[in-house]
Design a protein around this motif. Structure first.
Motif, PDB file in Angstrom:
ATOM      1  N   UNK A  68      -2.513  -6.913 -10.376  1.00  0.00           N
ATOM      2  CA  UNK A  68      -0.938  -6.819  -9.736  1.00  0.00           C
ATOM      3  C   UNK A  68      -0.847  -5.865  -8.839  1.00  0.00           C
ATOM      4  N   UNK A  69      -1.657  -5.304  -8.197  1.00  0.00           N
ATOM      5  CA  UNK A  69      -1.707  -3.839  -7.447  1.00  0.00           C
ATOM      6  C   UNK A  69      -1.502  -4.986  -6.182  1.00  0.00           C
ATOM      7  N   UNK A  70      -2.676  -6.172  -5.957  1.00  0.00           N
ATOM      8  CA  UNK A  70      -2.877  -7.132  -5.058  1.00  0.00           C
ATOM      9  C   UNK A  70      -1.945  -8.328  -4.757  1.00  0.00           C
ATOM     10  N   UNK A  71      -0.779  -8.168  -6.437  1.00  0.00           N
ATOM     11  CA  UNK A  71       0.351  -8.597  -5.348  1.00  0.00           C
ATOM     12  C   UNK A  71       1.430  -8.464  -5.270  1.00  0.00           C
ATOM     13  N   UNK A  72       1.728  -7.201  -5.668  1.00  0.00           N
ATOM     14  CA  UNK A  72       2.940  -6.140  -5.064  1.00  0.00           C
ATOM     15  C   UNK A  72       2.428  -6.524  -3.554  1.00  0.00           C
ATOM     16  N   UNK A  73       1.036  -5.849  -3.181  1.00  0.00           N
ATOM     17  CA  UNK A  73       1.430  -5.313  -1.775  1.00  0.00           C
ATOM     18  C   UNK A  73       0.955  -6.242  -1.024  1.00  0.00           C
ATOM     19  N   UNK A  74       0.909  -7.837  -1.365  1.00  0.00           N
ATOM     20  CA  UNK A  74       1.415  -8.717  -0.546  1.00  0.00           C
ATOM     21  C   UNK A  74       2.262  -9.246  -0.549  1.00  0.00           C
ATOM     22  N   UNK A  75       3.407  -8.990  -1.341  1.00  0.00           N
ATOM     23  CA  UNK A  75       4.249  -9.568  -1.293  1.00  0.00           C
ATOM     24  C   UNK A  75       5.287  -7.930  -0.822  1.00  0.00           C
ATOM     25  N   UNK A  76       4.398  -6.824  -0.225  1.00  0.00           N
ATOM     26  CA  UNK A  76       5.399  -6.227  -0.088  1.00  0.00           C
ATOM     27  C   UNK A  76       5.305  -6.522   1.864  1.00  0.00           C
ATOM     28  N   UNK A  77       4.869  -6.895   2.312  1.00  0.00           N
ATOM     29  CA  UNK A  77       4.442  -6.905   3.560  1.00  0.00           C
ATOM     30  C   UNK A  77       5.209  -7.518   4.537  1.00  0.00           C
ATOM     31  N   UNK A  78       5.633  -7.844   4.062  1.00  0.00           N
ATOM     32  CA  UNK A  78       7.207  -8.560   5.162  1.00  0.00           C
ATOM     33  C   UNK A  78       8.550  -8.126   5.039  1.00  0.00           C
ATOM     34  N   UNK A  79       8.303  -6.920   4.237  1.00  0.00           N
ATOM     35  CA  UNK A  79       9.974  -6.209   3.560  1.00  0.00           C
ATOM     36  C   UNK A  79       9.560  -4.737   4.441  1.00  0.00           C
ATOM     37  N   UNK A  80      10.433  -3.974   4.937  1.00  0.00           N
ATOM     38  CA  UNK A  80      10.769  -2.831   4.896  1.00  0.00           C
ATOM     39  C   UNK A  80       9.847  -1.669   4.770  1.00  0.00           C
ATOM     40  N   UNK A  81       8.720  -1.839   4.161  1.00  0.00           N
ATOM     41  CA  UNK A  81       8.128  -0.289   4.051  1.00  0.00           C
ATOM     42  C   UNK A  81       6.690  -0.754   3.931  1.00  0.00           C
ATOM     43  N   UNK A  82       6.623   0.774   4.924  1.00  0.00           N
ATOM     44  CA  UNK A  82       5.807   1.026   5.759  1.00  0.00           C
ATOM     45  C   UNK A  82       4.589   1.585   4.929  1.00  0.00           C
ATOM     46  N   UNK A  83       4.605   2.337   3.988  1.00  0.00           N
ATOM     47  CA  UNK A  83       4.095   3.457   3.143  1.00  0.00           C
ATOM     48  C   UNK A  83       4.115   2.625   1.408  1.00  0.00           C
ATOM     49  N   UNK A  84       2.495   2.689   0.860  1.00  0.00           N
ATOM     50  CA  UNK A  84       2.435   2.064  -0.367  1.00  0.00           C
ATOM     51  C   UNK A  84       1.805   2.756  -0.674  1.00  0.00           C
ATOM     52  N   UNK A  85       2.770   3.782  -2.099  1.00  0.00           N
ATOM     53  CA  UNK A  85       0.800   4.081  -2.678  1.00  0.00           C
ATOM     54  C   UNK A  85       0.645   3.802  -3.987  1.00  0.00           C
ATOM     55  N   UNK A  86      -0.142   3.601  -4.377  1.00  0.00           N
ATOM     56  CA  UNK A  86      -0.711   2.690  -5.679  1.00  0.00           C
ATOM     57  C   UNK A  86      -0.954   3.868  -6.483  1.00  0.00           C
ATOM     58  N   UNK A  87      -1.063   3.481  -7.575  1.00  0.00           N
ATOM     59  CA  UNK A  87      -2.320   4.309  -8.985  1.00  0.00           C
ATOM     60  C   UNK A  87      -3.355   3.465  -8.803  1.00  0.00           C
ATOM     61  N   UNK A  88      -3.332   2.788  -8.290  1.00  0.00           N
ATOM     62  CA  UNK A  88      -4.722   1.885  -7.563  1.00  0.00           C
ATOM     63  C   UNK A  88      -5.443   1.758  -7.226  1.00  0.00           C
ATOM     64  N   UNK A  89      -4.942   2.675  -6.120  1.00  0.00           N
ATOM     65  CA  UNK A  89      -5.529   2.749  -5.039  1.00  0.00           C
ATOM     66  C   UNK A  89      -5.966   4.700  -4.463  1.00  0.00           C
ATOM     67  N   UNK A  90      -6.799   4.636  -3.709  1.00  0.00           N
ATOM     68  CA  UNK A  90      -7.531   6.370  -3.275  1.00  0.00           C
ATOM     69  C   UNK A  90      -6.441   6.640  -3.118  1.00  0.00           C
TER      70      UNK A  90
END
Length: 252
Positions: A68-90
């Motif tokens: 799920x984490x990998x799918x959401x991050x990949x989907x957000x790459x083309x959007x206006x999201x500069x920073x991505x914080x996930x419970x699954x990442x340090x």
């Protein structure tokens, strides 16, 4: 019967919701559709509930958490999201270097329930990004520009706010779209339900014990009515029930 309004149409018709913000929510929902299909297939998709490690909070990390984490991050790459914080990442990681938004997420809340077919969900919070990654998130919740969750259960639903009320959408499997259910969600003012993990009673503070004891005393107690206790161990499921039926969730 009126044609249900799809999420994309709702966003397009509301000029008060910035297009870049709407695009981020749409991207989250596209992944949500894929997640709903995977979750509904259960073991047919493989051992989604298999432990693969621990996340940053020390919780057991399941295979589907990572997917799920990998799918959401990949989907957000083309959007206006500069920073991505996930419970699954340090750490907070860069998404779109030219973006203006910061998104925090628990990609799959309640993943311990995957194998027992209990509702689970995706939680997200969006802020205007700052130059510093951590400063983009370590700030008051009142500065959020949008927040919500996707719940995967008997139906797949989206609960979201853009700062002016709360909206409820449901995934129509025939249309393949999230459609509007309620444009002005209100939490019921009264309820006879509370949610708490009673196995931790010995660890609770005296005020928490006193409150729950009063509820358990029922109609002969100080609150004068009977209560039911619910406990799902999935924050999204607990929150969705409270938004729908009222009540309180405690996790002391």
């Amino acid at each position: 019967m009126a044609q249900p309004q799809a999420l994309a149409d709702y966003l397009e018709n509301h000029a008060d919701i910035p297009a870049n913000l709407g695009d981020v929510v749409l991207a989250m929902c596209e992944v949500g559709k894929s997640m709903a299909r995977m979750i509904s297939r259960g073991a047919l998709e493989g051992a989604m509930g298999a432990a693969v490690g621990d996340n940053t909070d020390g919780d057991v990390q399941k295979a589907l958490d990572v997917i799920a984490d990998e799918m959401f991050f990949a989907a957000l790459l083309p959007t206006d999201v500069k920073w991505y914080a996930s419970e699954e990442r340090e750490d907070v990681i860069a998404c779109n270097p030219n973006g203006s938004l910061a998104l925090a997420t628990d990609p799959l809340d309640g993943s311990s329930n995957i194998d027992v077919n209990v509702s689970i969900g995706t939680i997200f919070s969006i802020y205007d990004a700052k130059p510093d990654a951590n400063e983009s998130f370590l700030r008051p919740g009142t500065e959020q520009v949008a927040a919500g969750y996707i719940i995967y259960g008997p139906q797949t639903g989206l609960m979201v706010t853009f700062g002016n009320g709360t909206l409820s959408f449901i995934l129509d499997p025939d249309l393949g779209e999230f459609v509007l259910l309620n444009g002005a969600v209100k939490v019921p003012e009264t309820s006879n339900e509370f949610s708490i993990n009673a196995s931790n009673y010995r660890h609770w503070s005296k005020p928490v014990r006193a409150y729950i004891d009063d509820c358990l005393a029922g109609e002969t107690g100080p609150r004068g009515k009977n209560f039911n206790m619910r406990w799902v161990a999935s924050l999204v499921a607990e929150a969705h029930r409270i938004i729908t039926r009222g009540g309180i969730f405690l996790y002391p």
